[in-house]
Design a protein around this motif. Structure first.
Motif, PDB file in Angstrom:
ATOM      1  N   UNK A  81      37.058  85.274  98.011  1.00  0.00           N
ATOM      2  CA  UNK A  81      37.512  84.278  98.970  1.00  0.00           C
ATOM      3  C   UNK A  81      37.624  82.882  98.375  1.00  0.00           C
ATOM      4  N   UNK A 228      47.920  81.382 107.222  1.00  0.00           N
ATOM      5  CA  UNK A 228      46.825  80.804 107.990  1.00  0.00           C
ATOM      6  C   UNK A 228      46.362  81.779 109.062  1.00  0.00           C
ATOM      7  N   UNK A 229      47.315  82.541 109.600  1.00  0.00           N
ATOM      8  CA  UNK A 229      46.972  83.516 110.640  1.00  0.00           C
ATOM      9  C   UNK A 229      46.250  84.717 110.058  1.00  0.00           C
ATOM     10  N   UNK A 230      46.749  85.217 108.934  1.00  0.00           N
ATOM     11  CA  UNK A 230      46.238  86.479 108.425  1.00  0.00           C
ATOM     12  C   UNK A 230      45.065  86.285 107.470  1.00  0.00           C
ATOM     13  N   UNK A 237      46.182  80.364 103.429  1.00  0.00           N
ATOM     14  CA  UNK A 237      44.765  80.694 103.567  1.00  0.00           C
ATOM     15  C   UNK A 237      43.905  79.568 103.007  1.00  0.00           C
ATOM     16  N   UNK A 240      43.722  76.868 105.518  1.00  0.00           N
ATOM     17  CA  UNK A 240      42.850  77.290 106.622  1.00  0.00           C
ATOM     18  C   UNK A 240      41.378  77.220 106.218  1.00  0.00           C
TER      19      UNK A 240
ATOM     20  N   UNK B 105      34.545  89.583 107.301  1.00  0.00           N
ATOM     21  CA  UNK B 105      33.623  88.717 108.031  1.00  0.00           C
ATOM     22  C   UNK B 105      34.300  87.415 108.442  1.00  0.00           C
ATOM     23  N   UNK B 134      36.822  87.175 103.776  1.00  0.00           N
ATOM     24  CA  UNK B 134      36.811  86.191 104.851  1.00  0.00           C
ATOM     25  C   UNK B 134      38.058  86.365 105.708  1.00  0.00           C
ATOM     26  N   UNK B 135      37.901  86.280 107.006  1.00  0.00           N
ATOM     27  CA  UNK B 135      38.996  86.584 107.911  1.00  0.00           C
ATOM     28  C   UNK B 135      39.188  85.424 108.893  1.00  0.00           C
ATOM     29  N   UNK B 136      40.442  85.260 109.338  1.00  0.00           N
ATOM     30  CA  UNK B 136      40.778  84.041 110.071  1.00  0.00           C
ATOM     31  C   UNK B 136      40.320  84.024 111.521  1.00  0.00           C
TER      32      UNK B 136
END
Lengths: 280, 453
Positions: A81, A228-230, A237, A240, B105, B134-136
């Motif tokens: 991430x 940004x959504x996914x 991303x 976001x 998560x 990591x998820x939005x």
């Protein structure tokens, strides 16, 4: 009118830039007031909150420093991430190019057919008119639900948003090829396939290229929102993730880079367009 | 199945096909192989039991011939727990069906065990190579889980219930093998409401909660309703993903939120809001987030599921101890996980925090980690879904609860990693002083004056 010197415009640009940065610098500059709370409490909260305010907009110097940090090490990898901004941009550009290429593969042949046949044009027109104005992001939930893969869904969204400008422009370009040229081809008994490739395609190429240029611009706009959504990877991303951290310096850095990449994509297609233009 | 064995003469050489040539690919081969192994193990157990019961071959054959295999199996199962014996045997010996997993998560402290298991090495301890992604937002977590992009995920504890009964999506059997955290949420209000501490003054407020199917939504509604406000008419409650809440509070789009941490603490850190109330003051010990997986994953890959669950339970046990909390805060604060200043995460986990009004509050129970999925939690959640009109008609509360909240598995594996387990998966508790009796859910729903039924 007196011809202006070659340097006038760039100098003016630099002046505008300086003015903008100056205003930005002075409007965000703040003197931290007295710490109004006891030091133990102050250690638990942000510097601005400790003086009774809210954390504020960063100045150009902070953003510059952050931007330099990103540019110095664009491809770091500290886990799933947390990847460098260069890596994120490459992911985004990759998605845009795949979606855009697929759209071109569909839109240009289909646009050709529509442009050459008034019947098909009339038959498909209502569908195109309804589908064209749909925001590509509205497709996102449907894509996620049916495709069941977030990466392909993002590419699909790019595909669907780059499709329409190319389709419409190709059809328009093909339909408005000068009748004289087609008539000349016909009198010379040129086969229809040859007419398509050697007369219509070069004639319509500038219009088609304009469509492609519009498409790639839209695709680049949309990819940021889609990512940004996914989430997962990509510059969207990144924005976001930094929003999550309320890190305005990072967000502004990303915004600048998004602008630069968008300009690059546009310039590339503009070059291509110049290569296919002709004088009548 | 990561590296091929260089001494194996049957090792797969080409793309497509498998080492034995009977399956389409190596993964299928491995799965079939694991199944074969499981069957062989079962046979082994059955054989051992049969021989123990009928030591003489001739006798056993005569018995089987006269009553038939099926009847024999049923008869033996009635006196000897054959299924259990097979399961116990399988647990200790089963190979992992899959080692490379993807777990989603949301970047909040509720997910602490799922996240920290990665930097602190709990997943690798159980032989798993887990990627925590990591998820939005919650809807994306749900969709990616349904799409099998995630093998398991961090969800809000009402979500597996909602997915199973088909509220908000098609019904798909989902399970919740463990609770992540208890407590650890708070109501945060914008600074301008510093003097409006009485909920009766909150008419017309705009609140944010992370998701419609969340403890946050139910707790906020409960709290407001207990203070005489109708959550659907007197205030506005909207779903906002946690990371966007502080930005919205700052932009004055909302007046406050009931949110997971670190969002509350972050609002204080940035001088945007203050902590009005910790969620433990509404219901001390309430569950919040959960570790969730599809029933398909649980039954289709039992060994992987158990290893994953054990890694998370082990991490949860570590997170329970207050002395470890600072280390955990430092491990999960970086950009790869929560992406927050360390001090914010530390204040949440240690419970010594600035409340935004100039006080330092010391409450070590601000957040705690207790994995046991009490079925009564599920029943309470279902009563609130019913109360606010998210589900209609008759609900078989205890059946849904026991199918989704896998209390038995959790208890067994918790013992294996050395945690204390409660004896009864049903526990009575009270919310804001009002006792909840899990055996009378329908009467509980009817007992509220403000409700949508």
């Amino acid at each position: 009118m007196k011809p202006t010197s070659f340097w006038a415009a760039p100098i003016l640009s630099v002046l505008f830039f300086g003015l903008f940065v100056g205003i930005w610098h002075f409007s965000t500059q703040q003197t931290l007031g007295e710490v109004t709370v006891d030091p133990e409490y102050a250690a638990l909260i942000g510097a601005q909150a400790a003086t009774g305010g809210q954390s504020a907009m960063p100045g150009p110097l902070d953003v510059g420093a952050k931007l330099w940090e990103h540019i110095r090490d664009p491809f770091y990898d500290r886990g799933t991430n947390d990847k460098g901004i260069g890596t994120q941009l490459i992911y985004s550009i990759g998605r845009v190019l795949i979606g855009f290429a697929l759209a071109a593969l569909v839109a240009i042949p289909l646009g050709f057919v529509i442009g050459m046949s008034p019947l098909i044009y009339k038959a498909l027109d209502p569908f195109i008119q309804v589908l064209k104005p749909i925001s590509p992001l509205a497709w996102m939930p449907l894509a996620l639900y049916t495709i069941k893969d977030s990466n392909i869904s993002a590419v699909f969204v790019i595909f669907i948003c780059s499709l329409w400008p190319m389709l419409v422009n190709t059809a328009f370009g093909v339909a408005s090829v000068r009748k004289d040229w087609l008539n000349v081809a016909r009198t010379l008994e040129v086969s229809s396939l040859r007419t398509a490739f050697q007369v219509i395609l070069p004639a319509a190429a500038p219009t088609i290229m304009t469509g492609m240029r519009i498409s790639v611009g839209i695709a680049w706009l949309v990819i940021v929102a889609a990512e940004m959504l996914v989430g997962g990877t990509g510059i969207g991303y990144f924005v976001w993730n930094e929003w999550n951290n309320l890190s305005i310096t990072n967000i502004i850095s990303a915004i600048l880079l998004i602008g630069l990449v968008g300009m690059m994509l546009d310039t590339m297609l503009a070059q291509l367009a110049r290569a296919v233009t002709y004088k009548e | 199945m990561s590296l091929p064995n260089p001494f194996d003469p049957d090792v797969k050489l080409h793309r497509g096909g498998c080492s034995c040539g009977h399956h389409r690919n190596q993964a299928e081969h491995d799965q079939a192989h694991a199944q074969d192994q499981r069957q062989q193990q079962d046979r082994l157990v059955e054989g051992a039991v049969m021989r123990a019961l009928f030591p003489r071959d001739a006798e056993r054959r005569r018995f089987l011939k006269t009553v038939g295999a099926g009847t024999a199996l049923a008869a033996i199962s009635s006196i000897f727990p054959l299924g259990l014996a097979k399961e116990v045997f399988a647990e200790t010996n089963g190979p992992l069906e899959k080692t490379k997993l993807s777990v989603g998560f949301i970047p909040i402290t509720c997910a602490t065990p799922i996240i920290m298991a990665h930097p602190l090495g709990y997943y690798s301890k159980y032989g798993l190579d887990v990627e925590v992604v990591k998820t939005a937002g919650w809807a994306v977590v749900r969709d990616k889980s349904l799409a099998k992009e995630y093998d398991a995920a961090h969800m809000l504890s009402p979500m597996p219930l909602a997915i199973t009964i088909g509220a908000g999506s098609n019904p798909i059997p989902w399970t919740m093998p463990a609770v992540e955290n208890i407590n650890g949420q708070a109501i945060t209000l914008a600074m301008k409401h510093k003097d409006k501490r009485d909920p009766a003054d909150w008419k017309g407020f705009k609140f944010a909660v992370p998701f419609d199917y969340s403890m946050h939504n139910y707790l906020l509604r409960y709290y407001l309703a207990e203070h005489g406000l109708d959550p659907d008419r007197d205030v506005q409650i909207r779903a906002v993903p946690p990371p966007e809440m502080v930005a919205n509070l700052r932009a004055d789009n909302i007046d406050g939120f009931l949110a997971p941490d670190p969002v509350n603490q972050r609002a204080v850190y940035d001088g945007v809001g203050f902590i009005h109330l910790l969620s433990k003051e509404i219901w001390d010990g309430h569950p919040c987030c959960a570790f969730a997986a599809s029933r398909e994953f649980v039954t289709g890959m039992p060994n992987t599921y158990q290893a994953l669950l054990k890694a998370i339970l082990d991490a949860t046990a570590y997170a329970r101890k207050p002395e470890n909390r600072k280390e955990i805060a430092a491990a999960i604060a970086p950009a790869n996980y929560l992406n927050q200043p360390v001090t914010v995460v530390e204040q949440v986990l240690t419970g010594t925090f600035a409340d935004g009004l100039g006080n330092i509050v010391r409450d070590p129970d601000r957040i705690d980690f207790d994995p046991f999925p009490y079925e009564s939690f599920a029943i309470w959640i279902l009563t609130q879904m019913k109360r606010w009109g998210q589900i209609e008609g008759d609900v078989d509360y205890s059946k849904v609860a026991s199918e989704v909240f896998l209390a038995t598995d959790a208890a067994r594996l918790m013992k294996e990693v050395g945690m204390d387990t409660p004896t009864d998966p049903v526990m009575a508790f009270s919310v804001m002083g009002k006792p909840f009796d899990p055996s009378k859910p329908e009467a509980y729903v009817e007992s509220f004056p403000i409700r949508r039924t």
